[in-house]
Design an enzyme around this catalytic site. Structure first.
Site, PDB file in Angstrom:
ATOM      1  N   GLU A 270       0.835  -0.598  -0.127  1.00 38.14           N
ATOM      2  CA  GLU A 270       0.208  -0.185   0.046  1.00 38.14           C
ATOM      3  C   GLU A 270       0.783   1.049  -0.027  1.00 38.14           C
ATOM      4  O   GLU A 270       1.651   1.556   1.084  1.00 38.14           O
ATOM      5  CB  GLU A 270      -0.909  -0.365   1.518  1.00 38.14           C
ATOM      6  CG  GLU A 270      -1.745   0.707   1.228  1.00 38.14           C
ATOM      7  CD  GLU A 270      -1.526   2.222   1.687  1.00 38.14           C
ATOM      8  OE1 GLU A 270      -1.431   3.503   1.020  1.00 38.14           O
ATOM      9  OE2 GLU A 270      -1.490   2.444   2.807  1.00 38.14           O
ATOM     10  N   CYS A 304      -2.137   8.721   3.254  1.00 33.96           N
ATOM     11  CA  CYS A 304      -2.248   8.055   1.298  1.00 33.96           C
ATOM     12  C   CYS A 304      -3.516   8.590   0.538  1.00 33.96           C
ATOM     13  O   CYS A 304      -3.627   8.531   0.102  1.00 33.96           O
ATOM     14  CB  CYS A 304      -2.119   7.109   1.503  1.00 33.96           C
ATOM     15  SG  CYS A 304      -2.289   6.186   2.007  1.00 33.96           S
TER      16      CYS A 304
END
Length: 502
Positions: A270, A304
């Site tokens: 990720e 993010c």
């Protein structure tokens, strides 16, 4: 009618000190907290003041291998542990994290800087992965069927992939640990957890909570360290390790994938994001501004999934920008323990310098700071909440992950142009669309290259949903029914038809 008030423990220097004293400072290996093999330590700082909060044992490569020794030794028995047993451990962990919510929230505020309200939200979000995967543990289905030609039977089962290396980032100290640990526990995998050196205290406290919930020794091992490569290097070379799960920057993820390839490890990555927030001409602008605040300011922009590029139709750009800047300008910076604080510090001085460099370059290129645009004077690593208008499409700030409370606004004319601008990034994690036209929302979602899309919603992360991206935002999914699959391997057994003759 009666009303109730939620009472939180009073904050004081004494309470902070007592909490910090309760956090284990050693390495967790085979169920015991111990010093590093060479006696090394590192300090954890408060980003709001720069002061030292705690000193932790700094794991060496030797310690990392010892942690893997423990995980490997525990793997076989843990894999055979009944799913219901694993499920109930996760459920007890959920209950304990919920009971200790104020301690977890304060700890995150101290080491990461986020306001307490934000930290409390992370406790709720992070704990939910424990509850979700407690329920998923007993629902990891295989299948049994007949081959199409009818000659054999097919038996498919899911098995634990084996010992895992889990590497978590500094921005969500609890949720990133629970999002990885919970599915690994559910699947029957043992783990070595390497928390970020900037915010390891929450992971230490969480690991003790897992032990308190009944997790057997050796299943979860924690090796905080001042040297990330000193931990990952020897483990990725060790053939006993079968998986690595990493959340962090794309450059680091690429290096880990290259190392993992040598042993053909299962990988979940990720990585970075550059989320577009697209506002069409028919959007409800007040709802769009509310969503923009949520998408930009969750975790103070240090996420993010944070909206990074605000692409607004030219006909509503001026009104949207004015309302957005008003909302951003009303925010108050300060230490996260202060009741008036909306925006805490950035994680360190380097992060603040990077954010300001992007803002300065954009202004030099013609952008206008409608609000904010500068560091905050005084101790700590604070930066003014900022909205930039008239940002050129080639500005560096539109191509990089900002990781701060800065919102660059640019315009588009047509739907096709909005899609092109959204896709003009090497990243593809989260995206956000605001429009009253549902057909448009579906049409655009099918054309933009992102693993997650918010429809008139500024926050979309949920334990029940598959979290992950495409392109250089990574591979694999965390959460949802897909999350446990990342920690299993599929085994097919071909069985002779029991009805066939000799």
């Amino acid at each position: 009618m009666t009303t109730s008030t939620v009472l939180f423990p009073a904050l004081s220097a004494e309470r902070e000190a007592a909490l910090l004293t309760s956090v284990p400072t050693g390495l967790l290996i085979n169920g015991e907290w111990r010093d590093s093999s060479d006696g090394g330590t590192f300090d954890v700082h408060d980003p709001a003041t720069g002061e030292v909060l705690a000193t932790l044992a700094s794991a060496t490569s030797e310690d990392a291998v010892s942690a893997l020794d423990a995980a490997d030794a525990a793997q076989a028995s843990w894999a055979r542990t009944a799913p219901r047993v694993r499920s109930e451990i996760l459920r007890r962990a959920f209950d304990l994290v919920t009971e200790r919510a104020e301690d977890f929230a304060l700890l995150m505020t101290l080491e990461m800087g986020k306001p307490l309200a934000e930290a409390r939200g992370e406790v709720t979000y992070g704990a939910e992965f424990l509850r979700w995967f407690a329920e998923e543990t007993v629902r990891d289905y295989g299948r049994y069927l007949t081959t199409p030609e009818g000659k054999n039977k097919i038996l498919v089962q899911h098995k634990p992939v084996g010992p895992c290396l889990l590497i978590t980032p500094w921005n969500f100290p609890l949720a990133m640990a629970t999002r990885k640990v919970a599915p690994a526990v559910a699947a029957g995998c043992t783990m070595v957890l390497k928390p970020a050196k900037l915010t390891p205290l929450t992971a230490q406290y969480f690991a003790q909570t897992m032990l308190d919930a009944g997790l057997p020794a050796g299943v979860l091992n924690v090796v905080a360290s001042s040297s990330a490569s000193g931990i990952s290097g020897p483990l990725l070379k060790d053939t006993r390790l079968r998986k690595v799960s990493f959340t962090g920057s794309t450059p680091v993820g690429k290096r880990l994938m290259a190392e993992a390839a040598q042993n053909v490890l299962r990988t979940s990555m990720e990585l970075g994001g550059n989320a577009p927030f697209i506002v069409f001409e028919d959007a409800d602008l007040d709802a769009a501004v509310e969503g923009a605040m949520a998408a930009k300011m969750r975790n103070m922009g240090e996420a993010c999934t944070a909206a990074n590029r605000f692409l607004v139709h030219e006909s509503v750009a001026q009104e949207f920008t004015a309302k957005f800047a008003s909302a951003m300008g009303a925010l108050s910076t300060g230490r996260g323990t202060e009741a008036s604080t909306n925006v805490g510090p950035l994680i360190d001085g380097g992060a603040r310098d990077d954010v300001h460099a992007l803002v300065s370059a954009a202004v030099d290129a013609g952008a206008v700071a409608v609000t904010g645009g500068a560091p905050v004077d005084g101790p700590g690593y604070f930066y003014q909440p900022t909205v930039l208008a008239n940002v050129p499409n080639d500005a560096a700030i539109l191509g990089q992950e900002i990781f701060g409370a800065v919102a660059p606004v640019t315009t588009f004319t047509t739907e096709a142009e909005a899609i092109k601008l959204a896709n003009a990034s090497e990243y593809g994690l989260a995206s956000y669309l605001y429009s009253r036209d549902f057909n448009r929302l579906l049409r655009v979602a099918e054309q933009i290259e992102f693993g997650m899309v918010g429809f008139n919603a500024g926050v979309i992360s949920n334990a029940a949903a598959p979290f992950g991206g495409v392109k250089q935002s990574g591979l694999g999914r965390e959460g949802g029914s897909e999350g446990i699959n990342e920690y299993t391997t599929t085994q097919y057994i071909g069985i002779a038809d029991p009805y066939a003759g000799p």
